[in-house]
Design an enzyme around this catalytic site. Structure first.
Site, PDB file in Angstrom:
ATOM      1  N   GLU A  31       8.232  11.367  47.830  1.00  0.00           N
ATOM      2  CA  GLU A  31       9.029  12.323  47.340  1.00  0.00           C
ATOM      3  C   GLU A  31      10.354  11.921  47.887  1.00  0.00           C
ATOM      4  O   GLU A  31      10.540  11.980  49.110  1.00  0.00           O
ATOM      5  CB  GLU A  31       8.340  13.627  48.219  1.00  0.00           C
ATOM      6  CG  GLU A  31       7.043  13.896  47.831  1.00  0.00           C
ATOM      7  CD  GLU A  31       6.441  15.319  48.596  1.00  0.00           C
ATOM      8  OE1 GLU A  31       7.130  15.853  49.474  1.00  0.00           O
ATOM      9  OE2 GLU A  31       5.184  15.464  48.313  1.00  0.00           O
ATOM     10  N   ARG A  88       2.051   8.700  48.818  1.00  0.00           N
ATOM     11  CA  ARG A  88       2.039  10.134  49.362  1.00  0.00           C
ATOM     12  C   ARG A  88       1.860   9.641  50.995  1.00  0.00           C
ATOM     13  O   ARG A  88       2.428  10.374  51.864  1.00  0.00           O
ATOM     14  CB  ARG A  88       1.114  10.914  48.880  1.00  0.00           C
ATOM     15  CG  ARG A  88       1.174  12.413  49.763  1.00  0.00           C
ATOM     16  CD  ARG A  88       0.182  13.363  48.663  1.00  0.00           C
ATOM     17  NE  ARG A  88       0.195  14.679  49.398  1.00  0.00           N
ATOM     18  CZ  ARG A  88       0.915  15.824  49.211  1.00  0.00           C
ATOM     19  NH1 ARG A  88       1.801  15.578  48.568  1.00  0.00           N
ATOM     20  NH2 ARG A  88       0.391  16.710  49.872  1.00  0.00           N
ATOM     21  N   ASN A 100       0.946  15.736  56.396  1.00  0.00           N
ATOM     22  CA  ASN A 100       1.604  17.026  56.348  1.00  0.00           C
ATOM     23  C   ASN A 100       0.383  18.101  56.726  1.00  0.00           C
ATOM     24  O   ASN A 100       0.520  19.322  56.464  1.00  0.00           O
ATOM     25  CB  ASN A 100       2.401  17.301  55.416  1.00  0.00           C
ATOM     26  CG  ASN A 100       3.047  18.762  55.564  1.00  0.00           C
ATOM     27  OD1 ASN A 100       3.720  18.810  56.653  1.00  0.00           O
ATOM     28  ND2 ASN A 100       3.262  19.434  54.410  1.00  0.00           N
ATOM     29  N   TYR A 144      -2.380  24.897  57.572  1.00  0.00           N
ATOM     30  CA  TYR A 144      -1.679  23.671  57.039  1.00  0.00           C
ATOM     31  C   TYR A 144      -1.491  22.770  57.996  1.00  0.00           C
ATOM     32  O   TYR A 144      -1.551  21.621  58.078  1.00  0.00           O
ATOM     33  CB  TYR A 144      -0.327  24.168  56.575  1.00  0.00           C
ATOM     34  CG  TYR A 144      -0.633  24.750  55.014  1.00  0.00           C
ATOM     35  CD1 TYR A 144      -0.563  23.968  54.038  1.00  0.00           C
ATOM     36  CD2 TYR A 144      -0.681  26.223  55.021  1.00  0.00           C
ATOM     37  CE1 TYR A 144      -0.746  24.515  52.944  1.00  0.00           C
ATOM     38  CE2 TYR A 144      -0.708  26.781  53.674  1.00  0.00           C
ATOM     39  CZ  TYR A 144      -0.813  25.700  52.614  1.00  0.00           C
ATOM     40  OH  TYR A 144      -1.199  26.403  51.343  1.00  0.00           O
ATOM     41  N   GLU A 174      11.354  22.881  49.726  1.00  0.00           N
ATOM     42  CA  GLU A 174      10.517  22.451  48.642  1.00  0.00           C
ATOM     43  C   GLU A 174      11.067  22.304  47.352  1.00  0.00           C
ATOM     44  O   GLU A 174      11.324  23.530  46.995  1.00  0.00           O
ATOM     45  CB  GLU A 174       9.154  23.054  48.419  1.00  0.00           C
ATOM     46  CG  GLU A 174       8.097  22.467  47.641  1.00  0.00           C
ATOM     47  CD  GLU A 174       7.273  21.154  48.015  1.00  0.00           C
ATOM     48  OE1 GLU A 174       7.087  20.015  47.455  1.00  0.00           O
ATOM     49  OE2 GLU A 174       6.774  21.544  49.397  1.00  0.00           O
ATOM     50  N   TYR A 197      -1.882  17.762  44.270  1.00  0.00           N
ATOM     51  CA  TYR A 197      -2.896  18.830  44.728  1.00  0.00           C
ATOM     52  C   TYR A 197      -4.286  18.521  43.620  1.00  0.00           C
ATOM     53  O   TYR A 197      -5.214  19.264  43.963  1.00  0.00           O
ATOM     54  CB  TYR A 197      -2.348  20.235  44.631  1.00  0.00           C
ATOM     55  CG  TYR A 197      -1.392  20.528  45.681  1.00  0.00           C
ATOM     56  CD1 TYR A 197      -1.226  19.401  46.723  1.00  0.00           C
ATOM     57  CD2 TYR A 197      -0.668  21.633  45.532  1.00  0.00           C
ATOM     58  CE1 TYR A 197      -0.363  19.882  47.860  1.00  0.00           C
ATOM     59  CE2 TYR A 197       0.092  21.922  46.639  1.00  0.00           C
ATOM     60  CZ  TYR A 197       0.399  21.149  47.655  1.00  0.00           C
ATOM     61  OH  TYR A 197       1.269  21.332  48.859  1.00  0.00           O
TER      62      TYR A 197
END
Length: 332
Positions: free
Chosen positions: A38, A77, A84, A178, A192, A302
């Site tokens: 990202e 990732r 995360n 999370y 985000e 996801y």
């Protein structure tokens, strides 16, 4: 007359007591590369490590930090597991052995530098910079609906960016835990921004992220300098449920996001609206009775988490009138 004076004194005391004094926010971190592919956050943090003039503010220590350097180097990732998702007590307290996942070891290092999580020594504020392949725009992520300081900051950022939209996603949920990287801080802030493909940088997306961070830091400086922020109310989208793709008996995806749902993050979804389309041409519709607002629609990362989108509901959050406790000291 006496009763009226008493009333005025009572009103004055009620007004003054409604102001909540908060400690000044001195130590701030900006995380990039929590997910190594990202790239807006990766590029910004690397730039600010070389030239951080634009993120420095009087009376604050602002530290740009690359959270997952190995994943950044590979433009993936993560290496072993999602950084995360591992900032929970079990992982932060795991014994470091040779085969411990890289991200768990890295989480412990981050917790040592910026935490310990939940302690008075933890950093005051962390901005954690993320990209999404979903059409979410510039989204702020809130973890605690009772965090007056962060709600006030989000109100400030939203107003500064207006008329451009800046949705707030509230991820507070009893069963959806999370354990985010940013949760080390007293005030965790997720940023985000999308849509942006993995492993790609778009100038417009990076600029939007940069502006959000700028306005957030401006708010902190104003707060530290004694600016009072009266009660405010913001609209948030509260996460309710994760929705998986349709699957066959072999657990393989057999339905894709319907064209009418694709790119419709934050838009109302009503009973009977299309969700998925199978390769046989079957349309699978939303069966719920209440209107929801999907987001993270068709997020690439996801698929492995069995999540096609998340359902949210709209609600309002109100923050108390706040000021920095340092201003009280200055006037005494």
């Amino acid at each position: 007359l006496f009763c009226f004076q008493q009333f005025l004194e009572l009103l004055k005391s009620m007004t003054s007591s409604s102001v909540v004094d908060k400690p000044p926010v001195r130590r701030v971190a900006i995380f990039g590369g929590t997910h190594g592919n990202e790239l807006s956050g990766v590029f910004l943090v690397k730039h600010w490590q070389e030239n951080g003039a634009e993120i420095q503010r009087t009376g604050m220590d602002v530290k740009p930090f690359l959270t997952n350097p190995r994943a950044v180097k590979k433009c993936t990732r993560y290496i072993d597991c999602d950084l995360n998702r591992v900032f929970d007590p079990d992982n932060l307290g795991r014994t470091v052995v040779e085969d411990i996942p890289y991200e768990v070891r890295r989480a412990q290092e981050i917790n040592h530098i910026f935490g310990p999580k939940g302690s008075d020594d933890a950093y005051d504020l962390i901005f954690d910079l993320h990209n999404t392949t979903s059409n979410m725009g510039g989204t702020l992520i809130l973890e605690n609906s009772r965090d007056d300081f962060t709600i006030q900051m989000f109100h400030y950022i939203k107003n500064a960016l207006a008329p451009e939209r800046c949705p707030v996603l509230l991820i507070e949920h009893p069963s959806l835990k999370y354990a985010t990287t940013r949760s080390v801080a007293k005030h965790p802030v997720g940023v985000e921004v999308g849509p942006q493909p993995q492993g790609v940088v778009r100038a417009d997306t990076l600029d939007k992220m940069r502006k959000i961070v700028k306005h957030g830091l401006d708010f902190v400086q104003l707060f530290n300098e004694g600016r009072e922020f009266p009660p405010c109310t913001i609209e948030v989208f509260k996460i309710m449920e994760k929705v998986d793709y349709p699957r066959n008996k072999n657990d393989e995806v057999i339905g894709i996001i319907h064209p009418k749902l694709q790119d419709q993050d934050w838009q109302p979804l009503n009973k009977g609206d299309p969700l998925f389309l199978t390769l046989d041409g079957e349309v699978i519709t939303y069966k719920g009775d209440c209107t929801v607002y999907p987001t993270f629609i068709n997020e690439a990362a996801y698929y492995e988490k069995k999540q096609a989108f998340v359902k949210t509901v709209k609600m309002k959050l109100t923050a108390n009138h706040i000021r920095s406790s340092i201003s009280e000291q200055n006037t005494s």
